[in-house]
Design an enzyme around this catalytic site. Structure first.
Site, PDB file in Angstrom:
ATOM      1  N   TRP A  32      34.893 -22.384  58.707  1.00  0.00           N
ATOM      2  CA  TRP A  32      35.184 -23.414  57.965  1.00  0.00           C
ATOM      3  C   TRP A  32      36.003 -24.670  58.567  1.00  0.00           C
ATOM      4  O   TRP A  32      35.847 -25.904  58.602  1.00  0.00           O
ATOM      5  CB  TRP A  32      35.524 -23.689  56.508  1.00  0.00           C
ATOM      6  CG  TRP A  32      34.437 -23.013  55.721  1.00  0.00           C
ATOM      7  CD1 TRP A  32      33.109 -22.459  55.951  1.00  0.00           C
ATOM      8  CD2 TRP A  32      34.498 -22.932  54.253  1.00  0.00           C
ATOM      9  NE1 TRP A  32      32.490 -21.745  55.192  1.00  0.00           N
ATOM     10  CE2 TRP A  32      33.328 -21.983  54.081  1.00  0.00           C
ATOM     11  CE3 TRP A  32      35.308 -23.077  53.482  1.00  0.00           C
ATOM     12  CZ2 TRP A  32      33.336 -21.692  52.487  1.00  0.00           C
ATOM     13  CZ3 TRP A  32      35.324 -22.661  52.025  1.00  0.00           C
ATOM     14  CH2 TRP A  32      34.067 -22.253  51.689  1.00  0.00           C
TER      15      TRP A  32
ATOM     16  N   GLY B 133      30.672 -26.812  68.838  1.00  0.00           N
ATOM     17  CA  GLY B 133      30.359 -27.936  68.030  1.00  0.00           C
ATOM     18  C   GLY B 133      29.643 -29.024  69.084  1.00  0.00           C
ATOM     19  O   GLY B 133      29.824 -30.071  68.751  1.00  0.00           O
TER      20      GLY B 133
ATOM     21  N   SER C 264      27.494 -23.448  68.423  1.00  0.00           N
ATOM     22  CA  SER C 264      26.421 -23.947  68.013  1.00  0.00           C
ATOM     23  C   SER C 264      25.359 -23.215  67.738  1.00  0.00           C
ATOM     24  O   SER C 264      24.027 -23.412  68.077  1.00  0.00           O
ATOM     25  CB  SER C 264      25.825 -24.854  69.289  1.00  0.00           C
ATOM     26  OG  SER C 264      27.013 -26.050  69.557  1.00  0.00           O
TER      27      SER C 264
ATOM     28  N   GLY D 102      30.314 -22.365  63.318  1.00  0.00           N
ATOM     29  CA  GLY D 102      31.340 -23.336  62.686  1.00  0.00           C
ATOM     30  C   GLY D 102      30.533 -24.296  61.964  1.00  0.00           C
ATOM     31  O   GLY D 102      30.222 -24.026  60.681  1.00  0.00           O
ATOM     32  N   GLY D 103      29.756 -25.300  62.329  1.00  0.00           N
ATOM     33  CA  GLY D 103      29.305 -26.453  61.764  1.00  0.00           C
ATOM     34  C   GLY D 103      28.161 -26.118  60.768  1.00  0.00           C
ATOM     35  O   GLY D 103      28.064 -26.464  59.795  1.00  0.00           O
TER      36      GLY D 103
END
Ligand code: PEP
Length: 250
Positions: free
Chosen positions: A15, A172, A206, A227-228
């Site tokens: 996160w 990212g 990604s 991540g995202g």
């Protein structure tokens, strides 16, 4: 310590510096409805929320995003592996490229942290990966070799550690290596030392609902560090459900 061999695949939600009590309660309300057989889900919130996520989570493991090199003492702001172990944390990301870049974390520091995590029975998720400049000058394997050799301690093995291959330029950015490039890097990592042959090696950079199925079809990839896309709970759940990761022997 979590028994890694019980799982066919791993989904680590990083996160980063995001989250709130409200975000967490809504997130876990959705995630708790799902039970993923043999798929290991690890949530890595910012450290002040570790306990809250642990208390609310039904089927996921909890990971920290970093830890200190120091055990205890006058190190203001640090969080030791001993404290992480005391509050029941199962995993910890180490050597993330953002820590290497913004906090000047060296391979030596990553090795030190990894050692302490293993001693405290927390599974380190050791991140390695090349920058765009290194990729463009055909130095990917050289960099991976150096990072592995300098940041993975002797005591790390397939039962107590995980490696995450994360090309820095893919984090990212919405850009990813080709499937062949991912496969080649994972194969290369396994060959650096025969002890890596059966390591769990995750891909990160990604990963999203559009590319996760294809990435999960790559034989040498055991899961994803996300991540995202892990911040959007519906997408994260779909990524886990749609993946076709199985337990291969190499
Ligand atoms: C990461 O944080 O390690 C990561 C891979 O982020 P993203 O999925 O957003 O690229």
């Amino acid at each position: 310590m979590v028994e890694l061999s019980n799982f066919t695949s791993f989904f680590v939600a990083n996160w980063k510096l995001n989250g709130s009590f409200q975000f967490i309660s809504q997130y876990l309300e959705s995630l708790n409805k799902e039970k993923f057989t043999k798929k290991c889900v690890v949530l890595c919130p910012p450290s002040p929320y570790l306990n809250y996520v642990k208390d609310l989570s039904k089927h996921s493991f909890i990971g920290a995003q970093d830890c200190s090199c120091f055990e205890e003492g006058a190190y203001t702001g640090e969080i030791s592996t001993k404290i992480l172990s005391d509050i029941g944390i199962n995993f910890c990301i180490v050597g993330h490229s953002e820590r290497r870049k913004y906090f000047k974390e060296s391979n030596e520091a990553v090795k030190d942290k990894t050692l302490k995590l293993i001693e405290n029975r927390i599974i380190p998720i050791i991140c390695i990966g090349e920058t765009l400049e290194e990729k463009n000058s055909n130095r990917t394997n050289e960099i991976l070799n150096k990072q592995i050799n300098e940041s993975v301690p002797e005591s790390a093995n397939e039962h107590n550690s995980i490696i995450a291959y994360e090309p820095v330029w893919a984090i990212g950015t919405g850009k990813t290596p080709t499937l062949n490039e991912i496969e080649d890097s994972h194969k290369f990592i396994r060959k650096i030392n025969k002890k890596f042959l059966n390591f769990k090696i995750l891909y990160g950079g990604s990963v999203n609902i559009k590319n996760s199925k294809q990435i999960s079809d790559i034989k040498n990839v055991d899961g994803a560090l996300i991540g995202g896309a892990s911040l959007k709970i519906e997408e994260f759940i779909k990524i886990i459900i749609n993946s076709s990761w199985f337990n291969f022997s190499y």
